[in-house]
Write a protein that holds these residues in place. Structure first.
Motif, mmCIF file in Angstrom:
data_model
loop_
_atom_site.group_PDB
_atom_site.id
_atom_site.type_symbol
_atom_site.label_atom_id
_atom_site.label_comp_id
_atom_site.label_asym_id
_atom_site.label_seq_id
_atom_site.Cartn_x
_atom_site.Cartn_y
_atom_site.Cartn_z
ATOM 1 N N SER A 90 8.254 -24.831 -10.485
ATOM 2 C CA SER A 90 7.256 -23.764 -10.434
ATOM 3 C C SER A 90 7.180 -23.022 -11.764
ATOM 4 O O SER A 90 7.976 -23.228 -12.671
ATOM 5 N N ARG A 147 7.332 -22.228 -4.368
ATOM 6 C CA ARG A 147 5.925 -22.610 -4.301
ATOM 7 C C ARG A 147 5.125 -21.663 -3.424
ATOM 8 O O ARG A 147 3.977 -21.361 -3.704
ATOM 9 N N THR A 184 1.453 -29.156 -11.055
ATOM 10 C CA THR A 184 0.842 -27.919 -10.575
ATOM 11 C C THR A 184 -0.353 -27.552 -11.440
ATOM 12 O O THR A 184 -0.296 -27.644 -12.672
ATOM 13 N N ASN A 238 -0.337 -27.799 -5.835
ATOM 14 C CA ASN A 238 0.924 -28.395 -6.259
ATOM 15 C C ASN A 238 1.208 -29.662 -5.469
ATOM 16 O O ASN A 238 0.996 -29.711 -4.255
#
Length: 290
Positions: free
Chosen positions: A186, A4, A117, A102
């Motif tokens: 991610s 992240r 996200t 996020n």
């Protein structure tokens, strides 16, 4: 530390590092008889600046900010909200700005994970990523966005908070490396990373952030005496043999899960993260076993 903290820059510029990676890491179990780790609920603000640049995709300047809000414990689970805004200037590709937001929740036992996200690149919204995952019988991921989908991975995979606790357990036990697979939702929500952490010797004196005036909140107050370890954490795409990391994070890992002396290395350029504000909740959850 998880992907992240680096993904906003990866949206802006995809690069590889200049050195060869070690052989593909294999998943490891936590050190035997490791003491329970308590992660501190806190809010951390990192200001970003360009550390170095070179290669064919050199960046002339970089600035931005990362804000992390981390809450929870091993019984109630862990919630993390992250926002990373990064602005890069390059003679080759011009000015680029990424705004990544996020939110994740991870169960205290590390078995269940929720993630969402959103990303805005140069003012244009990108595709949202929204999904859930569990590791009750290998990794199973179910995506709602950008489209309904699911996939599995039969290997042992850790979610971010459990990965952080394993790193601290390994550091406490005097281990110098920890390799494992990590999933944090991610990119497009379909990436499982091989990771390799190299852990230095424990430090109990206040951080110096490599002799600079960085990370002032870590040099003052009670946290200045908290044990910490220098860590280099590399992320790889899954595979066999020697590979080049997608990116590498170096940071001081504190025993309560706070990180300082942050550096994000993408190969052609690297960014420093200066911890300018740290708010640790005055009332911390009591240690518990999920």
């Amino acid at each position: 530390m998880t992907p992240r903290l680096a993904s906003a820059c990866l949206v802006l510029l995809s690069t590889g590092t200049a050195w060869a990676a070690p052989a593909a890491p294999a998943a490891q179990e936590p050190p035997a008889k490791a003491a329970p780790v308590t992660l501190a609920s806190h809010r951390a603000v990192y200001d970003l600046t360009l550390a170095s640049s070179g290669g064919t995709r050199a960046v002339e300047s970089a600035r931005g900010r990362i804000v992390i809000d981390f809450k929870g414990d091993a019984c109630r689970g862990y919630t993390m909200q992250t926002r990373q805004v990064t602005m890069l200037e390059s003679g080759e590709s011009g000015s680029r700005t990424s705004d990544l937001r996020n939110t994740t929740f991870e169960s205290g036992d590390g078995h269940d994970f929720r993630f969402k996200t959103t990303t805005v690149l140069n003012g244009a919204p990108g595709a949202s990523v929204d999904g859930t995952a569990d590791v009750k019988d290998g990794l199973k991921v179910r995506l709602k966005e950008p489209k309904r989908d699911q996939f599995q991975d039969r290997d042992t995979v850790l979610f971010p908070s459990l990965h952080m606790r394993r790193l601290i357990e390994a550091a406490r036990a005097g281990q110098t490396t920890l390799s494992t697979k990590v999933f944090d939702g991610s990119d497009d929500g379909r990436k499982v990373y091989d990771t390799l952490a190299v852990i230095g010797r424990q430090v109990t004196a206040p951080t110096t952030a490599s002799g600079t005036e960085r990370d002032k909140p870590l040099r003052e107050g009670p946290i200045s005496a908290v044990a910490h370890w220098p860590v280099t954490l590399s992320y790889f795409t899954q595979g066999e043999g020697e590979r080049t990391p997608i990116y590498t994070l170096t940071f001081d890992l504190y025993e309560n899960g706070v990180s300082g002396a942050l550096k994000l290395d993408y190969g052609d350029f690297a960014i420093n993260g200066d911890l300018t504000r740290l708010d640790i909740d005055k009332v911390q959850p009591a240690p518990c076993t999920p």
